[in-house]
Design a protein around this motif. Structure first.
Motif, mmCIF file in Angstrom:
data_model
loop_
_atom_site.group_PDB
_atom_site.id
_atom_site.type_symbol
_atom_site.label_atom_id
_atom_site.label_comp_id
_atom_site.label_asym_id
_atom_site.label_seq_id
_atom_site.Cartn_x
_atom_site.Cartn_y
_atom_site.Cartn_z
ATOM 1 N N LEU A 107 0.828 -1.207 0.000
ATOM 2 C CA LEU A 107 0.000 0.000 0.000
ATOM 3 C C LEU A 107 0.864 1.259 0.000
ATOM 4 C CD1 LEU A 107 -2.681 -1.202 2.569
ATOM 5 C CD2 LEU A 107 -3.027 -0.845 0.108
ATOM 6 N N GLU A 117 -4.901 2.711 -4.075
ATOM 7 C CA GLU A 117 -4.590 1.564 -3.204
ATOM 8 C C GLU A 117 -5.459 0.377 -3.576
ATOM 9 O OE1 GLU A 117 -4.844 2.562 0.892
ATOM 10 O OE2 GLU A 117 -3.541 4.320 0.720
ATOM 11 N N THR A 164 -10.461 -1.201 -2.099
ATOM 12 C CA THR A 164 -9.033 -1.439 -1.896
ATOM 13 C C THR A 164 -8.670 -2.909 -1.756
ATOM 14 O OG1 THR A 164 -9.156 -1.279 0.538
ATOM 15 C CG2 THR A 164 -8.849 0.778 -0.699
#
Length: 276
Positions: A107, A117, A164
């Protein structure tokens, strides 16, 4: 009693898991808290070269001390260990941060490069440890079919948790030859091996032995009498009123009832294995 179960789809699943682990950012390794050590599949040992989140699922089935010892043993060295009840409201609150912590370096690189992300996690484990249930809890909805028996998931399926994170649900996978009898018994007792391939009566006798080694009061508390190996299933049948035509005790039904009582927690919080 030799216990093995490796249907054709598991060989295919093992290959698919290996391929997906090569492109994933972390592995979520789901283990049944009652038999943590037995739930490690040696076929995965050489495949995992990414961060791992060990999930001790069904943590409500054993004592807190047992869970804490396993978490201490499994954590560290790029590995995170947490305990969960996979169908509880707190599942996502505990697991999602653990996955993102395990993938923190990925990340960070994405942020530094100005990228959105996004990480991928592969969920692995032996059958019936609760992988699909955990993923449903992560997603906040029932996206995957679940069932309290081995072999419900037969194909790998991606599920989106949020913008994400994507997770891959994989079929519960064993290995071709279980050479350790005790491990085979443990997996059978917790329901990771299909009941139809087992000698349930012989397995129940093994469970009586195991429980009496831990504490003879476990079976007394459930059936109101001491349950020994020699006449244990007769005594369980007598306590439950299980008889067949002619008045003889139905030991097959008693054996199935004992195993079901253990799996559903009616015998108390009893682990088959402890961290050493």
């Amino acid at each position: 009693m030799e216990i093995n179960w490796f249907p054709g789809h598991m060989a295919k699943s093992t290959r698919e898991i290996e391929a997906n682990l090569k492109t994933a950012d972390c592995a979520v390794y789901v283990l049944d808290s009652r038999a943590v050590l037995s739930c490690f599949n040696p076929a995965f040992d050489g495949m995992i070269n990414i961060p791992v989140v060990y999930v001790l699922n069904k943590c409500d089935t054993v004592s807190a001390d047992c869970i804490n010892d396993w978490i201490a043993k499994l954590g560290g060295n790029n590995r995170i260990a947490i305990s969960l009840e996979g169908n509880s409201a707190s599942c996502k609150k505990k697991l999602l941060p653990a996955i993102k912590h395990a993938c923190a370096h990925v990340l960070e690189k994405q942020r530094n490069r100005g990228l959105n992300e996004h990480i991928k996690a592969v969920v692995i484990g032996v059958p019936n440890t609760g992988k699909s249930t955990i993923i449903n809890s992560l997603c906040g909805k029932a996206r995957l079919t679940t069932g309290n028996r081995a072999g419900v998931t037969r194909t790998a399926t991606w599920a989106r948790v949020d913008a994400t994170l994507d997770v891959l649900d994989t079929p519960g996978t064993l290995y071709p030859k279980i050479t350790d009898r005790r491990i085979g018994e443990n997996l059978a007792i917790i329901g990771s091996i299909k009941d139809e391939v087992l000698d349930v009566t012989e397995l129940a006798v093994a469970l009586i032995n195991r429980l009496n080694d831990i504490d003879t009061c476990i079976l007394v508390g459930r059936y109101g009498r001491e349950i020994d190996v020699a006449e244990g299933l007769d005594k369980i049948a007598a306590s439950r009123g299980f008889r067949i035509r002619g008045g003889e005790f139905d030991i097959d039904r008693a054996a199935a009832a004992l195993i079901d009582d253990y799996r559903k927690g009616r015998l108390g919080k009893v682990a088959l294995e402890y961290a050493k």
